[in-house]
Design an enzyme around this catalytic site. Structure first.
Site: not given
Ligand SMILES: Cc1ncc(C[n+]2csc(CCOP(=O)(O)OP(=O)(O)O)c2C)c(N)n1
Ligand SMILES: [Mg+2]
Lengths: 346, 326
Positions: B60, B129
């Site tokens: 990321e 999530h």
């Protein structure tokens, strides 16, 4: 472990087969002058900081050969992404002394340099410039320009994930990027030996499948030779490289640091014999007839140029308060536009 | 015209942006042949090639940092972060670089990038999530944060985010990806950025919400309507900057406001809106401003997450409270 690439030893004796550029007196004189100029800037910057006329400043004393060697191998198509200790390379590429003073004096306009417009400003968050360089390289590759992204970070920076992660992607995508480590043996108070158990920092390239090379970072000829090779490969689509330049931080970490808290003078003093200016000057004297007059002329003209730039910087008034708002977005959202108006009146 | 779900509308906007502008490039994890884990980029690699729709290594930091470098060097990266829970390692690049580059170079280098990330709970996803961390990012000066709430608004706002010359964090309420469909013409029309949207007009209470929570908020509004309470429903849509005038105007009319968000209460965006109303609409308020939000706790695992998310009942209850305030 192979010896770092070197052409001039600490005394300036030729120890390898000099590359062609290093046989040319004018080229060597230009490199030497650039290093003297960077050091003159450094000296002046510290003096200005000590007298309250500049912000906290990171000296490049003893490491001038690194970014000057690199920059001298680069072209206008390339993009330079410096850390906070690579003033010499920025100057070589056309950033002016006045702009550098302005930046370190605490004025964003110092980053709006007239040239080279595509280069990044100094990067303060350690190692975060490496992912940028990957992105710059991606853009250069996609646009089909022959440029290469060249970025520099410190030995401490090689402990960050940003460095490893970016190194991994330039390898995976064979991007035109050259990552350079200014290994000055210290990360503030942390010596290189405690930073990592890796034998060399160049070894860190192995895991990414990127060629890594260690060079004598006090030998501007070696730095330039390694950079030229890496840049030529990257330009030809043959992929990225990592170059570790071994040098030494002769000064404090910054003007806010006191290195005597964590290292002895006895540790530092031998390194003064290996610093990059002496060896090139000695070589110039022996191989290119460099004389006392040449030396004095260069010193005097660099000092005069730096003094004039400092005066010019000091004469620049700060921006108005609204400048902290007006550059945030291309089009200011309504509340910020109103705030900018208020500050203008204020 | 075909009806589109939000995920289809997002895909359509990405395809439109790629077709319109050769500088637009997509990258992220599994966005190529796999089409993204939610299929937002399904089929785009076949249409535009692996040079413009690129699978990145799993990093990321690199996705965000590379977007900064590429954005400053002439591309318009639209990068995907697979889930908002993994956006935290990119926050350094967003806060320290993307949001600052224009300002710190006085406009010499800019950062025309979009980071897309699915956010929010309610789909029984594993831990990490389901977060709603929009307030953390809305706190960053120099960064726009946009959240769409319908397929049409997802299409129009994503196009405006991509065309905007500055960085935008585009958070997609993944619970809505396939929950609703509507007609969305692929006409390349962007919606104005920086604006809240009044979804329905009403007289008694202003309801402000965004993203997937508009589902429960709208349902509460229906129930309350049957009880004779008329609500004005605002989709905040732009979380940074906040369209304060639209909210103030509405509350000046209704005199009451309830703010609904899935994110935790403390230092959530509801606090900013409530403070703004206290500063600017105090004399027009008929009742305290109320917030109905997720609790100040870690997002629970799916078996009890529905107890965390503001329910229609909680929202309607808060509205009845403010209506009953003397
Ligand atoms: C991410 C991050 N952590 C900490 C700092 C504070 N800091 C500035 S320079 C520095 C040491 C950097 O060492 P190195 O990478 O070797 O570079 P050098 O200063 O020696 O050139 C630290 C810890 C920072 N700027 N960024
Ligand atoms: Mg160091």
């Amino acid at each position: 472990m192979p010896e770092p690439l070197a052409f001039l030893d600490a005394a300036g004796r030729v120890v390898g087969d000099l590359p062609d550029f290093a046989r040319d007196g004018d080229t060597l004189r230009a490199l030497y002058t650039a290093m003297v100029r960077a050091r003159a800037f450094d000296t002046k910057a510290i003096a200005l900081q000590r007298t309250g006329r500049l912000g906290t400043y990171a000296s490049s004393l003893g490491q001038e050969a690194i970014s000057i060697g690199l920059a001298s191998a680069m072209t206008e198509d390339d993009v330079f992404l410096p850390s906070f200790r690579e003033h010499g390379g920025q100057l070589w590429r056309g950033v002016t002394l006045e702009e550098l003073f302005l930046y370190w004096g605490g004025d964003e306009r110092g980053n709006d340099f007239a040239g080279p417009r595509q280069d990044f400003p100094v990067c303060i968050p350690v190692a975060s410039q490496f992912p940028h360089a990957a992105g710059v390289a991606l853009a250069l590759q996609r646009k089909g320009t022959p440029g290469v992204a060249v970025t520099v970070g410190g030995d401490g920076a090689t402990s960050k994930g940003d460095f490893y992660e970016a190194l991994n992607v330039i390898g995976a995508w064979m991007l035109p990027a050259v990552f350079v480590i200014n290994n000055n043996q210290w990360a503030i108070s942390m010596p290189r030996t405690e930073q990592t158990h890796a034998e060399t920092l160049a070894d860190k390239a192995i895991a990414a499948g990127v060629p890594g090379e260690q060079v004598d970072g006090n030998d501007v000829v070696a730095v330039r030779a390694a950079a030229e090779r890496a840049l030529a490969r990257a330009r030809a689509g043959e992929g990225p490289a990592l170059i570790e330049c071994v040098s030494y931080r002769l000064g404090d970490h910054t003007t806010a640091d006191d290195a005597s808290r964590y290292r002895d003078e006895a540790e530092v003093s031998p390194h003064w014999k290996a610093e990059p200016l002496i060896r090139l000057r000695n070589h110039l004297v022996v191989a290119h007839g460099w004389g006392k007059r040449d030396e004095e002329t260069v010193l005097r003209s660099c000092d005069a140029e730096v003094d004039a730039a400092a005066e010019a910087y000091l004469a620049i008034a700060p921006e108005p308060p609204r400048a902290m708002i007006t550059h945030l977005f291309a089009t200011l959202p309504a509340d910020l536009a109103a705030l900018a108006e208020d500050l203008a009146d204020g | 015209m075909a009806e589109r779900t939000m995920i289809e509308a997002i895909r359509m906007a990405l395809g439109r942006a790629l077709a319109d502008d050769p500088d637009v490039i997509l990258f992220g994890e599994d966005i190529g042949i796999d089409g993204g884990v939610f299929r937002a980029t399904d089929g785009l690699i076949q249409r535009f090639g692996s040079g413009r729709v690129r699978d990145t290594p799993l990093s990321e930091t690199v996705i965000a940092g590379m977007a900064v470098g590429a954005g400053a060097t002439g591309l318009k990266p639209v990068a995907e972060i697979q889930f908002m829970g993994f956006l935290y390692s990119a926050i350094d690049q967003l806060a320290n670089h993307a949001a600052r580059l224009r300002n710190r170079t006085r406009g010499r280098l800019t950062c025309p990038i979009v980071l897309r990330a699915p956010y929010g709970g309610g789909i029984k996803a594993p831990e990490h999530h389901s977060e709603s961390a929009e307030a953390m990012f809305a706190h960053i000066p120099g960064l726009r944060v946009v959240i769409p709430s319908s397929p049409g608004r997802a299409y129009g706002l994503l196009l405006s985010a991509i065309r905007d010359p500055d960085p935008v964090l585009f958070l997609e309420p993944k619970r809505l990806y396939r929950a609703i469909s509507e007609e969305v013409p692929d006409d390349g029309r962007a919606l104005p950025i920086d604006r809240a949207i009044v979804l329905r007009e009403g007289a008694d209470v202003t309801l402000v919400s965004w993203g997937a929570m508009l589902t429960e908020t709208r349902a509460a509004a229906e129930t309350l309507g049957e009880e004779g309470i008329s609500t004005e429903l605002i989709d905040l849509s732009s979380l940074k900057p906040i369209d304060r005038p639209t909210i103030r105007t509405s509350v000046a009319k209704t005199g009451r406001c309830v703010i609904v968000h899935e994110a935790p209460l403390t230092a959530g965006l509801g606090a900013e809106i409530a403070a703004d109303l206290a500063e600017h609409c105090l004399t027009g308020l008929l009742a305290p401003v109320r917030r109905v939000t997720g609790y100040d706790t870690v997002m629970p695992y799916p078996r009890i997450e529905h107890h965390y998310m503001p329910s229609t009942d909680r929202i309607a209850g808060a509205v009845r409270d403010v209506m009953a305030f003397a």
